[in-house]
Design an enzyme around this catalytic site. Sequence first.
Site, PDB file in Angstrom:
ATOM      1  N   HIS A   1      29.104 -28.187 -27.905  1.00  0.00           N
ATOM      2  CA  HIS A   1      29.353 -26.982 -28.703  1.00  0.00           C
ATOM      3  C   HIS A   1      30.545 -27.199 -29.644  1.00  0.00           C
ATOM      4  CE1 HIS A   1      26.597 -23.885 -27.436  1.00  0.00           C
ATOM      5  NE2 HIS A   1      26.852 -24.064 -26.159  1.00  0.00           N
TER       6      HIS A   1
ATOM      7  N   GLY B   1      29.636 -21.786 -18.372  1.00  0.00           N
ATOM      8  CA  GLY B   1      30.538 -22.367 -19.366  1.00  0.00           C
ATOM      9  C   GLY B   1      30.423 -21.613 -20.674  1.00  0.00           C
TER      10      GLY B   1
ATOM     11  N   CYS C   1      21.436 -22.069 -22.342  1.00  0.00           N
ATOM     12  CA  CYS C   1      22.649 -21.847 -23.126  1.00  0.00           C
ATOM     13  C   CYS C   1      22.769 -20.350 -23.411  1.00  0.00           C
ATOM     14  CB  CYS C   1      22.567 -22.630 -24.433  1.00  0.00           C
ATOM     15  SG  CYS C   1      23.984 -22.383 -25.506  1.00  0.00           S
ATOM     16  N   LEU C   2      23.954 -19.790 -23.202  1.00  0.00           N
ATOM     17  CA  LEU C   2      24.145 -18.350 -23.428  1.00  0.00           C
ATOM     18  C   LEU C   2      23.886 -17.963 -24.880  1.00  0.00           C
ATOM     19  CD1 LEU C   2      27.332 -17.599 -21.283  1.00  0.00           C
ATOM     20  CD2 LEU C   2      24.931 -17.200 -20.690  1.00  0.00           C
TER      21      LEU C   2
ATOM     22  N   GLN D   1      31.000 -20.277 -29.541  1.00  0.00           N
ATOM     23  CA  GLN D   1      30.034 -19.280 -29.074  1.00  0.00           C
ATOM     24  C   GLN D   1      30.560 -17.848 -29.206  1.00  0.00           C
ATOM     25  OE1 GLN D   1      29.253 -21.566 -25.226  1.00  0.00           O
ATOM     26  NE2 GLN D   1      27.265 -20.636 -25.652  1.00  0.00           N
TER      27      GLN D   1
ATOM     28  N   HIS E   1      27.951 -30.283 -22.047  1.00  0.00           N
ATOM     29  CA  HIS E   1      27.302 -29.211 -22.812  1.00  0.00           C
ATOM     30  C   HIS E   1      28.344 -28.497 -23.690  1.00  0.00           C
ATOM     31  CE1 HIS E   1      24.319 -25.695 -22.963  1.00  0.00           C
ATOM     32  NE2 HIS E   1      25.422 -25.187 -23.476  1.00  0.00           N
ATOM     33  N   GLU E   2      29.509 -28.183 -23.099  1.00  0.00           N
ATOM     34  CA  GLU E   2      30.548 -27.445 -23.842  1.00  0.00           C
ATOM     35  C   GLU E   2      31.179 -28.303 -24.937  1.00  0.00           C
ATOM     36  OE1 GLU E   2      30.299 -24.434 -23.412  1.00  0.00           O
ATOM     37  OE2 GLU E   2      29.202 -24.567 -21.531  1.00  0.00           O
TER      38      GLU E   2
HETATM   39 ZN    ZN Z   1      25.722 -23.474 -24.561  1.00  0.00          ZN
END
Ligand code: ZN
Length: 180
Positions: free
Chosen positions: A142, A51, A96-97, A56, A138-139
């Site tokens: 963000h 995701g 998380c990226l 991000q 999670h998204e």
């Molecule tokens: Zn993340």
Amino acid sequence: MHQFDIEALTIIKFPDPRLRKPTRPIEVIDERVTRLAQRMLALMKEANGIGLAAPQVGLSWRMFVCNTTGEPGDAQVFVNPRLTNMVGSIESEEGCLSIPGVTVKVRRAAQVTLIATDLEGRLVERTVGDLLARCWQHEIDHLDGRLIIDRMSEADRIATRKALKQLEAGFARGRAAGRT
Ligand code: ZN
């Protein structure tokens, strides 16, 4: 709106303050939004993620992409998403990226209903569980400027302290070098 090159966008990392900015709804789904979605899907795939939310890549736009299987047909793009009907509670490990090298246990609803607009401008409403429900929560976090480290336990806070300090130092160095 300000000018920027969609193809030049990259995944930004903690503690970049852009990860903390609340997002604005997208008013018109135009070619730029479609191109951004394609770019985000490509960046997510490159990074082996499931995701990716617009903050991000440094944009305060209310949209995210996800693909929990890696199959091209399972790629999803949600514009102006919101969650309703959150049911149950499950704790599981998440990464998380934007926070590389950090994994923490996060408690999430087991099942959620998401209401959003797709790239064709259609209203979508879907109820899911398991990994997809976790990914969507999670998204959406963000999009509200929230990160997994805001939801971690005291034990994880201690366990991740060093990794987070290193990310902070790396960010400060990048900033001093004029990279951000
Ligand atoms: Zn993340």
